[in-house]
Design an enzyme around this catalytic site. Structure first.
Site, mmCIF file in Angstrom:
data_model
loop_
_atom_site.group_PDB
_atom_site.id
_atom_site.type_symbol
_atom_site.label_atom_id
_atom_site.label_comp_id
_atom_site.label_asym_id
_atom_site.label_seq_id
_atom_site.Cartn_x
_atom_site.Cartn_y
_atom_site.Cartn_z
ATOM 1 N N SER A 143 0.853 -1.195 0.000
ATOM 2 C CA SER A 143 0.000 0.000 0.000
ATOM 3 C C SER A 143 0.886 1.243 0.000
ATOM 4 C CB SER A 143 -0.861 -0.021 1.270
ATOM 5 O OG SER A 143 -1.470 1.232 1.500
ATOM 6 N N TYR A 156 -3.581 -0.813 9.931
ATOM 7 C CA TYR A 156 -3.395 -0.981 8.482
ATOM 8 C C TYR A 156 -1.970 -0.567 8.092
ATOM 9 C CZ TYR A 156 -4.634 -0.861 3.496
ATOM 10 O OH TYR A 156 -4.698 -1.092 2.134
#
Ligand code: NAD
Length: 251
Positions: A143, A156
């Site tokens: 990410s 996350y």
């Protein structure tokens, strides 16, 4: 010939999180390049199977918040298609809460799906590659938050920073066994993962303003990097995370 090196004829891929979003993009890319795909998802991947055909795409349901399904995933791929050549660790969850009040439940769920299961599924598939004597490919989905801190998403960010790190660790130990371990770091893509961001007019505008390409990415945008990292064209690429981000990281 160079274009032949991108073909995946006769290859078998496992793609987690195959029911929607980027997992559908990976599955479509591999089938179009000649591979068979076993999808793994917590809800049935019926739409993906309808899109790609049952002869090309089979799926099993599994909850990847625990390690329990791992052995059966590898066994089903081998029983169904004979061998495994490509693993895509795409399944992932995100929890958005203020960091000051962030809950243990939101920490554990995200870390378990995005990092713990990703590592042990990779380990199981690497053992299968060694048993087959074939080598193989492992591609994880990282990410922008493998590089940046983000806001309201501590677990996350921890998990995706971890994905980038263990991609290098696994590559360091397994490259000599013919196993290529790499990752793709998508930018801001229009999937369920970013539904809340896209629904927030202010955040959406701020994000779009910062993307040099001037648009959200789509599942089709990761198909080129997916086939590259799954194919012999990337046989000397090890431990690297490729951004597919419309230029976000360069800003
Ligand atoms: P998505 O939310 O539509 O897809 C998430 C996928 O993970 C789904 O297929 C879902 O079924 C699966 N999943 C979630 N929890 C699971 C569980 N417990 N067991 C099994 N499967 C589970 O969003 P997406 O954007 O397609 O996400 C795919 C991957 O891409 C994720 O790892 C996500 O973190 C990552 N990612 C997305 C973006 C983006 O902008 N959309 C950006 C960077 C990284």
């Amino acid at each position: 010939m160079i274009l032949d090196k991108f073909r995946l004829d006769g290859k078998v891929a496992i793609v987690t999180g195959s029911d929607t979003g980027l997992g559908q993009g990976f599955s479509k890319a591999f089938v179009e390049a000649g591979a068979k795909v076993l999808g793994v998802s917590v809800v049935p991947s019926t739409a993906t199977q309808e899109m790609l055909g049952k002869e090309n795409f089979e799926f099993i349901q599994a909850d990847l918040s625990t390690l329990d399904p791992i052995d059966n995933i590898v066994k089903t791929a081998v029983d169904t298609f004979g061998h495994v050549d490509i693993l895509v660790n795409n399944a992932g969850v995100i929890k958005r809460e203020d960091t000051i009040d962030f809950s243990v439940e939101s920490w554990d769920l995200v870390m378990n799906v995005n990092l713990r299961t990703l590592f042990f599924l990779s380990q199981a598939v690497a053992k299968q590659y060694i048993k087959q004597g074939t080598g193989g490919k492992i591609i994880s989905v990282a990410s922008m938050l493998s590089y940046q801190g983000g806001i309201r998403v501590p677990s996350y960010t921890a998990s995706k920073s971890g994905v980038k790190g263990i991609t290098m660790t696994m590559a360091n130990e397994w490259a000599s066994k013919g196993i290529n371990v790499n990752a793709i770091a998508p930018g801001y893509m229009a999937t369920n993962n970013t539904k809340a961001l896209r629904a927030d007019a202010d955040r959406s505008e701020a994000i779009l303003d910062r993307i040099p390409a001037g648009r959200w990415g789509t599942p089709d945008d990761i198909m080129g990097a997916a086939v590259f990292l799954a194919s012999p064209a990337s046989d000397y690429v090890n431990g690297f995370t490729i951004a597919v981000d419309g230029g976000w990281l360069g800003r």
